[in-house]
Design an enzyme around this catalytic site. Structure first.
Site, PDB file in Angstrom:
ATOM      1  N   SER A 145       0.873  -1.185   0.000  1.00 45.54           N
ATOM      2  CA  SER A 145       0.000   0.000   0.000  1.00 45.54           C
ATOM      3  C   SER A 145       0.901   1.224   0.000  1.00 45.54           C
ATOM      4  O   SER A 145       2.077   1.128   0.396  1.00 45.54           O
ATOM      5  CB  SER A 145      -0.856  -0.003   1.273  1.00 45.54           C
ATOM      6  OG  SER A 145      -1.426   1.277   1.494  1.00 45.54           O
ATOM      7  N   TYR A 158      -2.335  -0.928  10.460  1.00 47.44           N
ATOM      8  CA  TYR A 158      -2.364  -1.099   8.998  1.00 47.44           C
ATOM      9  C   TYR A 158      -1.070  -0.568   8.381  1.00 47.44           C
ATOM     10  O   TYR A 158      -0.421  -1.256   7.586  1.00 47.44           O
ATOM     11  CB  TYR A 158      -3.581  -0.364   8.411  1.00 47.44           C
ATOM     12  CG  TYR A 158      -3.741  -0.573   6.920  1.00 47.44           C
ATOM     13  CD1 TYR A 158      -4.283  -1.758   6.420  1.00 47.44           C
ATOM     14  CD2 TYR A 158      -3.343   0.402   6.010  1.00 47.44           C
ATOM     15  CE1 TYR A 158      -4.413  -1.961   5.053  1.00 47.44           C
ATOM     16  CE2 TYR A 158      -3.470   0.211   4.647  1.00 47.44           C
ATOM     17  CZ  TYR A 158      -4.018  -0.975   4.172  1.00 47.44           C
ATOM     18  OH  TYR A 158      -4.140  -1.170   2.818  1.00 47.44           O
TER      19      TYR A 158
END
Ligand code: NAD
Length: 263
Positions: A145, A158
């Site tokens: 990501s 995350y």
């Protein structure tokens, strides 16, 4: 077709980016086993995907070693081989740093980072054995990501997990290069899936997000699937240890570029 004859595993394949990758792989000639922890979503996805080619769904939690073992064994039983793994399953948890609980920290790390390690190691062991018997080497793709690099204060586990996925990718690439196995990652920006829904549905959040996205729009899952198809194919034969970012230009932004005002 670019993936003719290849056998691929896609985790978290019942929805979002994983589904788009499974769909693209099937269209490109691969046989696909997709895993997901959600069996209802998996059954629905299978009904659509099996119209495109040979496809199986296995219920699996990538954070459980036994589930991963079963996923790998079921793929070999069904299709006799594994050429490609996409470690795509992932979850988010929003909480400010001071409020984050240990349970939520562990839960996100367990799926996003440990899940990629467990599945990556299990598939790599199979691939190494295959190469030692004279078989062809495979390709492993981890879903990273922009948050591997960019820090979001209320996305603590995350962001940490995706930073870890970046290092996992490089370590795996170096460990497996001697066997010809390639390991790369994809780093999406904001892609239109259930994961992004809460941000996308809130006009203020969406405007803020787009104000830091030079291309001025969110991405589509198919735009990530096309990168996975490339990395899985022999056209990417000299690429390993890399993360390909697809973020509408977000990462190159810096302090000299004005933030567009929120409307
Ligand atoms: N959507 C985005 O904007 C975006 C941006 C950057 C990275 N990503 C990454 O892309 C990947 C896919 O995200 P998405 O947007 O498609 O999310 P999504 O929530 O739409 O899909 C994720 C899928 O993974 C499954 N899953 C969750 N936990 C699992 C587990 N323990 N074992 C197996 N399957 C599990 C879910 O059931 C779901 O089907 C994730 O790794 C995510 O971090 C997404």
């Amino acid at each position: 077709m670019a993936l003719d004859g290849k056998i691929a595993i896609v985790t978290g394949g019942a929805g979002g980016i994983g589904f788009a990758i499974a769909e693209r792989f099937l269209r490109d000639g691969a046989k696909v086993v997709f895993a997901d922890v959600n069996s209802d979503k998996g059954a629905n996805a299978l009904a659509n995907l099996e119209q495109l080619g040979e496809c199986r769904f296995i219920k699996a939690d990538v954070g459980r070693r036994l589930d991963v073992h079963n996923l790998v064994a079921a793929t070999i039983d069904t299709f006799g081989d594994i050429d490609v793994l996409v470690n795509n399953a992932g979850i988010v948890h929003r909480a400010e740093f001071l409020d984050l609980t240990e349970e939520d920290f562990d839960r996100v790390l367990r799926v996003n980072l440990k899940g990629s390690f467990l599945t990556g190691q299990a598939v790599a062991k199979f691939m190494v054995e295959k190469v030692e018997k004279g078989g062809t080497a495979g390709s492993i793709i981890n879903m990273s990501s922009v948050n591997a690099t960019l820090a979001i204060p209320d996305q603590v586990p995350y962001s940490i997990s995706k930073g870890g996925v970046g290092q996992l990718t490089r370590v795996m690439a170096l460990s497996l290069a001697q066997h010809g196995i390639r390991v790369n990652a994809i780093g999406p920006g904001s892609i239109m899936t259930d994961m992004l829904a809460s941000v996308n549905d809130d006009p203020a959040s969406r405007t803020r997000l787009l104000s830091r996205t030079p291309l001025g729009r969110v991405g589509e899952p198919s735009e990530i699937a096309s990168i996975a198809a490339f990395l899985a194919s022999d056209q990417a034969s000299y690429i390993t240890g890399q993360t390909i970012y697809a973020d509408g230009g977000r990462l190159p932004l810096n302090y000299t570029v004005a933030v567009k005002p929120e409307k």
